[in-house]
Design a protein around this motif. Sequence first.
Motif, PDB file in Angstrom:
ATOM      1  N   PRO A 264       0.815  -1.224   0.000  1.00 35.70           N
ATOM      2  CA  PRO A 264       0.000   0.000   0.000  1.00 35.70           C
ATOM      3  C   PRO A 264       0.847   1.273   0.000  1.00 35.70           C
ATOM      4  N   GLY A 265       2.101   1.147   0.426  1.00 37.69           N
ATOM      5  CA  GLY A 265       3.004   2.294   0.422  1.00 37.69           C
ATOM      6  C   GLY A 265       3.261   2.859  -0.952  1.00 37.69           C
ATOM      7  N   MET A 266       2.740   2.194  -2.006  1.00 38.69           N
ATOM      8  CA  MET A 266       2.911   2.763  -3.343  1.00 38.69           C
ATOM      9  C   MET A 266       2.178   4.099  -3.466  1.00 38.69           C
ATOM     10  N   MET A 267       1.272   4.398  -2.540  1.00 40.69           N
ATOM     11  CA  MET A 267       0.667   5.731  -2.519  1.00 40.69           C
ATOM     12  C   MET A 267       1.763   6.788  -2.362  1.00 40.69           C
ATOM     13  N   TRP A 268       2.707   6.536  -1.458  1.00 38.59           N
ATOM     14  CA  TRP A 268       3.836   7.448  -1.287  1.00 38.59           C
ATOM     15  C   TRP A 268       4.720   7.443  -2.532  1.00 38.59           C
ATOM     16  N   SER A 269       4.798   6.296  -3.185  1.00 41.67           N
ATOM     17  CA  SER A 269       5.632   6.205  -4.390  1.00 41.67           C
ATOM     18  C   SER A 269       5.121   7.148  -5.474  1.00 41.67           C
ATOM     19  N   PHE A 270       3.803   7.202  -5.653  1.00 45.86           N
ATOM     20  CA  PHE A 270       3.238   8.125  -6.636  1.00 45.86           C
ATOM     21  C   PHE A 270       3.524   9.570  -6.248  1.00 45.86           C
ATOM     22  N   VAL A 271       3.447   9.869  -4.959  1.00 47.83           N
ATOM     23  CA  VAL A 271       3.706  11.230  -4.507  1.00 47.83           C
ATOM     24  C   VAL A 271       5.166  11.610  -4.750  1.00 47.83           C
ATOM     25  N   ILE A 272       6.092  10.718  -4.371  1.00 43.58           N
ATOM     26  CA  ILE A 272       7.518  11.001  -4.543  1.00 43.58           C
ATOM     27  C   ILE A 272       7.856  11.210  -6.025  1.00 43.58           C
ATOM     28  N   ALA A 273       7.403  10.270  -6.856  1.00 46.67           N
ATOM     29  CA  ALA A 273       7.689  10.383  -8.287  1.00 46.67           C
ATOM     30  C   ALA A 273       7.041  11.630  -8.876  1.00 46.67           C
ATOM     31  N   GLY A 274       5.831  11.943  -8.426  1.00 46.23           N
ATOM     32  CA  GLY A 274       5.136  13.122  -8.928  1.00 46.23           C
ATOM     33  C   GLY A 274       5.840  14.416  -8.561  1.00 46.23           C
ATOM     34  N   LEU A 275       6.394  14.478  -7.340  1.00 47.88           N
ATOM     35  CA  LEU A 275       7.117  15.680  -6.910  1.00 47.88           C
ATOM     36  C   LEU A 275       8.385  15.893  -7.730  1.00 47.88           C
TER      37      LEU A 275
END
Length: 521
Positions: free
Chosen positions: A56-67
């Motif tokens: 579920p931590g892939m939510m943070w992955s999208f945020v990191i990559a998006g930033l």
Amino acid sequence: MIFGRVKSLDAILATAEKKSLTRTLGPIQLTLLGVGAIIGTGIFVLTSEAAQKAGPGMMWSFVIAGLVCAVAALCYSELASMVPVSGSAYTYTYAVMGELLAWMVGWALILEYAVAASAVSVGWSGYFVGLLANAGIELPLWLTVGTYAPGGFINLPALVIALLVTLLLMIGTTESARVNAVLVAIKVTALTMFIVLTLPMMKGQNFDPFLPNGWFGNGGATGLGAVGAAASIFFAYVGFDAVSTAAEETKNPQRNVPIGLIGSLGICTIFYLLVAAGAIGTVGAQPIVGAAGEVIQPGTTVFAAQCQSLLAAGNEPLVCSKEALAFVLREIGYPWFGNLIGLAAFLALPSVILIMLFGQTRIFFVMARDGLLPQKLSAIHPRWKTPHIVTMITGVAVAIFAAFLPVGKLADISNSGTLFAFFMVAIAVLVLRRTQPARHRPFRTPFIWIVAPLTILGTVGLFFNLPLESQLVLPVWGGIGLVVYFLYGYRKSHVGQGIVEVHEDDPDAPPPPVPPAPSFS
């Protein structure tokens, strides 16, 4: 001196006006090109890869990559508005840091776009095979996956779609953009439907544990954890720079390129987070483990074998699905809607292949125009007005890669080239601010001395969180590129020969472009 071969911005603009592609794309078309390139395999397919790496931590992955992509987009916007020609990061580097580094960036962009197009082709194949299976037609395993999976041989659907899209792109830019607009609408509608159906059915327990592999893979396993997944899921965003490669075919690029870049990135980020939350909250996204409890890297033979065992036992998890979003809807009791999502991906993913090939061929076009590659590659078809030769060569190479490699491996390899190009763009912005502070900038990156360093740190950080084999591809590919450059490009370079413009009577030049509308920035 190699590093002294700098092509001035004025010379680049003059060359583009002498031998340029026709300006046909407006702000809406450009934004649609960006959305079409961005929304694709990353969310339709790589959701499974990200779940295996981060849970579920892939939510943070999208945020990191998006930033990281957001700060890179701001750097891109300034350069693209100043230098509205084909070539993207390659052209910008040529103008700022010289021919050798520009060649290396262009060579890395070849890795980005060509391999990315292959990855999307493989992603499309997964949905195509899933649709056929739900219609009662089972294709043999050896015809649908490469040799990385037990029993696999060639991914025939991926090979065929890559060649078909290549043919479409050879016909013409305007025709391709019209088809893309329809496919983007289908894609956005499908994702909206997915969000509406899944968000009300989310369960809190499916988010626990939220970071099963930690931030960096629990024990330092390369390419795992939320940051490792961010390095892979970065692929879901990289299409936005295809907008800047289309600058030379854009009306009023000083105004419209920044609109296309930032607008498409913002739209797609919102979709990604909502779709990821719906997938995790409804069916869960915990990674599968090996016999000793270790997390298995997706895209490996071991992972493929484990997934085949689970499927045979009737217990296929999200991380094993090759059609993640359709899988989720079927699991929560919406098989009909799941099939519609599969159909939408089937129809829409080719638009992503199209944009990746579009960007790749335009990079080749401008490198050939500069003499670094054979001039024949920059030939314009007399009827279609497109660089047909290089489009055909690129499409065949893309089809071959798609036929034999898994989607996750292809995405990670593509990311290595992308991150290097973004790194160089951030440096170019800083150098230009120092060396040419008075030059007109229709779009100025805000807080440049914060944004550009963040881009540099972000790209380096994500690169070193890719799997080791993907990291190694970049220097190996770069070494091959240096050999090609010194055997051909160094001797044939127009700048090296003192040629800074293409003559009016150039037989390959297309008709003069329509003058751009005045800038309102």
